[in-house]
Design an enzyme around this catalytic site. Structure first.
Site, PDB file in Angstrom:
ATOM      1  N   ARG A 319       0.789  -1.191  -0.101  1.00 31.99           N
ATOM      2  CA  ARG A 319      -0.006  -0.060  -0.076  1.00 31.99           C
ATOM      3  C   ARG A 319       0.891   1.197   0.144  1.00 31.99           C
ATOM      4  O   ARG A 319       0.349   2.318  -0.766  1.00 31.99           O
ATOM      5  CB  ARG A 319      -0.993  -0.085   1.233  1.00 31.99           C
ATOM      6  CG  ARG A 319      -1.937   1.184   1.216  1.00 31.99           C
ATOM      7  CD  ARG A 319      -3.209   0.947   2.104  1.00 31.99           C
ATOM      8  NE  ARG A 319      -4.157   0.096   1.636  1.00 31.99           N
ATOM      9  CZ  ARG A 319      -5.489   0.436   1.171  1.00 31.99           C
ATOM     10  NH1 ARG A 319      -5.269   1.781   0.744  1.00 31.99           N
ATOM     11  NH2 ARG A 319      -6.145  -0.217   0.759  1.00 31.99           N
ATOM     12  N   GLU A 722      -9.493   6.584   7.285  1.00 33.54           N
ATOM     13  CA  GLU A 722      -8.051   6.613   7.138  1.00 33.54           C
ATOM     14  C   GLU A 722      -7.848   7.969   6.224  1.00 33.54           C
ATOM     15  O   GLU A 722      -6.690   8.445   6.705  1.00 33.54           O
ATOM     16  CB  GLU A 722      -7.516   5.378   6.489  1.00 33.54           C
ATOM     17  CG  GLU A 722      -7.457   3.945   7.265  1.00 33.54           C
ATOM     18  CD  GLU A 722      -7.190   2.738   6.521  1.00 33.54           C
ATOM     19  OE1 GLU A 722      -7.836   2.495   5.571  1.00 33.54           O
ATOM     20  OE2 GLU A 722      -6.064   2.144   6.805  1.00 33.54           O
TER      21      GLU A 722
HETATM   22  N1  MTE Z   1     -11.737   5.847  14.715  1.00 34.28           N
HETATM   23  C1  MTE Z   1     -11.921   5.837  15.674  1.00 34.28           C
HETATM   24  N2  MTE Z   1     -12.698   6.527  16.727  1.00 34.28           N
HETATM   25  N3  MTE Z   1     -11.180   4.657  16.270  1.00 34.28           N
HETATM   26  C2  MTE Z   1     -10.464   3.823  15.866  1.00 34.28           C
HETATM   27  O1  MTE Z   1      -9.792   2.777  16.253  1.00 34.28           O
HETATM   28  N4  MTE Z   1      -9.669   3.226  13.169  1.00 34.28           N
HETATM   29  C3  MTE Z   1      -9.462   4.001  12.101  1.00 34.28           C
HETATM   30  C4  MTE Z   1     -10.453   4.552  11.528  1.00 34.28           C
HETATM   31  N5  MTE Z   1     -11.106   5.352  12.614  1.00 34.28           N
HETATM   32  C5  MTE Z   1     -10.303   4.082  14.385  1.00 34.28           C
HETATM   33  C6  MTE Z   1     -11.210   5.160  13.668  1.00 34.28           C
HETATM   34  C7  MTE Z   1      -9.136   2.837  11.006  1.00 34.28           C
HETATM   35  S1  MTE Z   1      -7.490   2.280  11.102  1.00 34.28           S
HETATM   36  C8  MTE Z   1      -9.677   2.422  10.161  1.00 34.28           C
HETATM   37  S2  MTE Z   1      -9.422   1.300   9.089  1.00 34.28           S
HETATM   38  C9  MTE Z   1     -11.417   2.747  10.201  1.00 34.28           C
HETATM   39  O2  MTE Z   1     -11.493   3.662  11.218  1.00 34.28           O
HETATM   40  C10 MTE Z   1     -12.102   1.541  10.035  1.00 34.28           C
HETATM   41  O3  MTE Z   1     -13.450   1.598  10.351  1.00 34.28           O
HETATM   42  P1  MTE Z   1     -14.560   2.041   9.017  1.00 34.28           P
HETATM   43  O4  MTE Z   1     -14.089   0.991   8.026  1.00 34.28           O
HETATM   44  O5  MTE Z   1     -15.879   1.514   9.565  1.00 34.28           O
HETATM   45  O6  MTE Z   1     -14.347   3.401   8.743  1.00 34.28           O
HETATM   46  N1  HPA Z   2      -5.932  -2.286   4.327  1.00 40.50           N
HETATM   47  C1  HPA Z   2      -6.180  -2.533   5.822  1.00 40.50           C
HETATM   48  N2  HPA Z   2      -6.150  -3.876   6.114  1.00 40.50           N
HETATM   49  C2  HPA Z   2      -5.747  -4.802   5.604  1.00 40.50           C
HETATM   50  C3  HPA Z   2      -5.554  -4.438   4.034  1.00 40.50           C
HETATM   51  C4  HPA Z   2      -5.656  -3.452   3.615  1.00 40.50           C
HETATM   52  O1  HPA Z   2      -5.541  -2.995   2.383  1.00 40.50           O
HETATM   53  N3  HPA Z   2      -5.102  -5.754   3.468  1.00 40.50           N
HETATM   54  C5  HPA Z   2      -5.139  -6.690   4.517  1.00 40.50           C
HETATM   55  N4  HPA Z   2      -5.384  -5.993   5.608  1.00 40.50           N
HETATM   56 MO1  MOS Z   3      -7.277   0.541   9.631  1.00 36.88          MO
HETATM   57  S1  MOS Z   3      -5.011   0.437   9.362  1.00 36.88           S
HETATM   58  O1  MOS Z   3      -7.446  -0.397   7.990  1.00 36.88           O
HETATM   59  O2  MOS Z   3      -7.261  -0.722  10.715  1.00 36.88           O
END
Ligand code: MTE
Ligand code: HPA
Ligand code: MOS
Length: 769
Positions: A319, A722
């Site tokens: 990534r 993210e």
């Molecule tokens: N927001 C909060 N409050 N707490 C978290 O742990 N994790 C982040 C983001 N926002 C996180 C957060 C990460 S790394 C990801 S991948 C996404 O939330 C995952 O949730 P979603 O796919 O529902 O957005």
């Molecule tokens: N993003 C986050 N988590 C993951 C991914 C990715 O692309 N692939 C495998 N785990």
């Molecule tokens: Mo988020 S780093 O894809 O849990």
């Protein structure tokens, strides 16, 4: 909060996090709040005290004799396979056997009547090692010819320009630091044994299905004997995507061994010492560009500190390459990853998943060009943005079809008064003041989808009970991001009923199987569509039934405001459901979704790994004290694209939180290993995360309200978790500008991250030399 949710309406703006009140009043139930059955035991890990060594003897007699101790577990006590690696590489033993590969590697677990007794007993082990030389970071690993933990990736198109073929050419190196997740709730697993092979594990994991399969693997039992439950996490940020496997496995083995409930919860120091973090990178780049600042070619090598095992380092370093273009077209390009093995904790997923490390390299390249040509970095950015109809192919051969960045950047430039403020900053810096200022505007383009294509699937189980109340269960996990709220909104909208008619229940492997980690920002995209599928199935059955029952056309049956209109009749939703139940209509459904259009061929480095891109941009203005290196972030303006927002309140919260977390990564959070390979920054006392006082003094966050996902995502929204993490690269660049003002911007400041006051001071001294 009784009201009808219409996602296409402004009403949705006010739906706050379904657990917000519970969070602030302290009644939200986390794993450690679950009532413990009488006799619950507590486990603690005993770990390696060297970074690399052959284990010559293990004497745990002192541990076993300690007060309250019930027993110890080593590799010999694992009934199944001694492995918890998330990718099936089998390179991550749960307990070390003959060799340890990092300071902090688990060797055994001790189980006692109380956590305190277990924790004290773990210190009484007598383990002897034959020490082997070790390597701590990626540079050291390359020098020592250490292996890659996984196959490197190469992305390539066209020919790299070198020497006379390039109008201008610059080479450089950027070092980007790692980051600890610092979730408020640490790792925890609580296992309760059942009859036969059965075991139930409550845990704070982003990936219950994987934890389930890992527990089955270490116990040597089928997955159908294991249930993993997650009500919510106190933050995950990627740190709980794979790292919880270890804790779930230990709790489950101990629970089955002593036939008692067993809980394991490391203290913060152990949590930081033995669980993976963001990968730090050493990036070497070679860029060729023309007199207008347009990039001709980019050659980049991305070496990452992966730690002792592969964990998710393969997809993370992939990534990084997928984002090494950020928003810019590279006509000729060659990007390679070097996922280096090191004798440190195994690094893992962290918000952005390698993407931020790629994006910051692209932004450094822009800075190099701008300083070399004596131009504003924004001008160079614009000159290199992906085009709308041409100049739109990424290094991985996916065409950028949805580029809204030019509009975002134009609007932000205008609304933040970037140009006039930049002039003021330049003017201020001519006054020879000790305080120097900097300003920068940086964009973000972030690819949405798991690059492991098969992960892009989700399920939902939806029950309507015969009183009209709804139980919603989907495969995603709630970690504070508001996923449950958004999915409940989707269901409320589908049936046009009150939000609080819907009960959001814990995530459990019993209800939706084979789920993916809640990660890659895809939680809402995937589970929202699966929920909609379940709603559509039930609505179709209800409509078919009502059409027959009332002998009326399907089009004349409408779900509206807690009622169902059947022709001219208006029936309360609950009454309608009761009637349907009596007429034997199936009132539940399992929904499913898989993302269309995506494909990825890693060997060729070609495909369409991402369904779409999310965009954003931010401007930061900073002041740096050139005598001490201290600084303040005076103002930040953000314009971020979430498509058609499902919930602007939650989305803005995600943008603000990600911005501040990203600022921490780039400015104050610094991981330090001593020469012996021990992590010395293993508590908030030595590891500085941003405080409330570090939030920009003026912080204007706006969503691009006109945006709409051109792909058919849930209600045309876009993922938000993210992408905004990369917005604060503008803070980093503004700090660099303030420093470079000391030599009249004659040179690219070439800061490494994190730009701590100490590192800024060193850069300032470099400028004075
Ligand atoms: N927001 C909060 N409050 N707490 C978290 O742990 N994790 C982040 C983001 N926002 C996180 C957060 C990460 S790394 C990801 S991948 C996404 O939330 C995952 O949730 P979603 O796919 O529902 O957005
Ligand atoms: N993003 C986050 N988590 C993951 C991914 C990715 O692309 N692939 C495998 N785990
Ligand atoms: Mo988020 S780093 O894809 O849990």
């Amino acid at each position: 909060m009784k009201r009808t949710i219409d996602i296409q309406d402004d009403v949705r703006a006010g739906v706050y996090h379904d657990s917000a009140v519970k969070h602030v009043t302290g009644v939200a139930e986390y794993c450690d709040d679950i009532g413990e059955p009488a006799g619950t035991l507590h486990a603690y890990l005993g770990t390696s005290k060297v970074a690399h060594g052959i284990i010559t003897s293990v004497d745990l007699s002192g541990v076993a004799k300690a007060p309250g101790v019930v027993g110890v577990l080593t590799a010999k006590d694992i009934p199944g396979v001694n492995d918890v690696s998330p990718t099936g590489k089998k390179d991550e033993p749960l307990f070390a056997t003959d060799k340890v590969e990092f300071w902090g590697q688990p060797i055994f677990a001790v189980v006692a009547q109380s956590r305190d007794e277990a924790r004290r007993a773990a210190e009484l082990a007598n383990v002897e090692y034959e020490v082997i030389s070790h390597v701590i970071d990626a540079s050291g690993a390359m020098k020592a010819n250490y292996p890659h933990v996984t196959d490197p990736l190469k992305l390539e198109r066209g020919n790299i320009l070198k020497g006379q073929n390039a109008e201008h050419q610059i080479s450089g190196q950027l070092r980007v630091g790692g980051q600890d997740h610092m979730y408020l709730e640490g790792h925890i697993a609580f296992a309760i044994p059942g009859e036969d092979e059965d075991v139930v594990v409550h845990s704070s994991t982003q990936h219950p299905s994987e934890a389930q399969h890992m527990v089955a693997q270490v116990l040597g039992i089928p997955s159908n004997a294991v249930v993993v439950n997650v009500r919510r996490m106190g933050g995950g940020f990627g740190g709980k995507e794979s790292q919880m496997n270890l804790f779930c496995a230990v709790a489950a083995i101990a629970a089955k061994r002593w036939n008692q409930a067993v809980k394991i919860r490391p203290d913060r120091d152990q949590d930081m010492e033995i669980t993976g973090k963001r990968h730090d990178f050493v990036i070497d780049y070679d860029v060729a560009f023309d007199n207008f600042g347009q990039i001709q070619s980019v050659d980049g090598q991305f070496a990452a500190r992966c730690g002792w095992s592969s964990d998710l380092s393969g997809p993370v370093t992939d990534r990084a390459l997928f984002h090494a273009d950020n928003a810019y077209y590279y006509p000729n390009v060659r990007l390679t990853s070097r996922p280096m093995k090191t004798n440190t904790v195994s690094n893992t997923a962290f918000r952005g998943f390698g993407g931020p490390q790629g994006v910051i390299a692209a932004e450094r390249i822009i800075e190099e060009i701008a300083y070399a040509l004596g131009k504003d970095t924004l001008e160079i950015r614009r000159a290199n943005f992906y085009g709308q109809n041409d100049r739109n192919m990424t290094p991985y051969h996916q065409t950028v079809e949805d580029n809204v960045l030019p509009r975002i950047v134009d609007e932000l430039e205008e609304s933040s008064h970037y140009q006039s403020r930049r002039r003021a900053v330049l003017e201020h810096n001519t006054q020879n003041s000790i305080i120097r200022k900097g300003i920068a505007l940086t964009p973000v383009k972030f690819g949405i989808s798991f690059t492991a294509t098969w992960y892009n699937q989700a399920g939902c189980l939806l029950h309507i009970y015969n009183d009209g109340s709804i139980m919603l269960n989907h495969g995603g996990t709630e970690m504070g991001q508001g996923l449950n709220t958004k999915i409940a909104q989707v269901v409320a909208d589908a049936f046009q009923i009150d939000f609080d008619c819907i009960k959001i229940t814990k995530t459990t492997t019993e209800k939706v199987p084979n789920t993916s980690a809640t990660a890659a920002s895809s939680g809402t995209d995937l589970n929202g569509m699966a929920a909609l599928d379940a709603c559509d199935q039930i609505k179709e059955r209800l409509t078919d039934w009502a059409a027959g029952h009332w002998e009326i056309a399907h089009e004349d049956i409408l779900f509206l405001e807690n009622t169902v209109r059947v022709g001219v009749q208006v029936i309360a939703f609950s009454e309608f459901i009761r009637m349907a139940y009596k007429d034997r209509v199936q009132l539940w459904a399992a929904g499913f979704y898989k993302t269309p259009k995506i494909n990825w061929n890693r060997e060729k480095g070609e495909g369409r790994p991402f369904y779409y891109f999310a965009y954003g941009a931010a401007v930061a203005e900073v002041s740096v004290d050139t005598l001490t290196g201290e600084y303040s972030v005076d103002r930040v303006d953000v314009l971020h694209d979430v498509g058609k927002s499902l919930n602007p309140t939650l989305d803005k919260g995600q943008v603000e939180g990600a911005f501040v977390q990203g600022m921490g990564w780039l400015t104050s959070e610094e991981l330090y290993w001593n020469d012996a390979g021990r992590l010395m920054t293993h508590a908030p006392s030595t590891y500085k995360i941003p405080l409330a006082s570090d939030v920009p003094r003026e912080f204007n966050v706006k969503l691009a309200e006109w945006s709409e996902n051109r792909e058919l995502t849930i209600k045309r929204s876009k993922a938000v978790g993210e992408p905004p993490f990369m917005l604060p690269i503008c803070v980093f660049e503004a700090l660099g500008m303030a420093v470079a003002s000391l030599i009249d911007y004659a040179e690219c400041p070439r800061l490494d991250a994190p730009a701590t006051p100490e590192r800024l001071l060193m850069a300032i001294e470099r400028m004075h030399r």
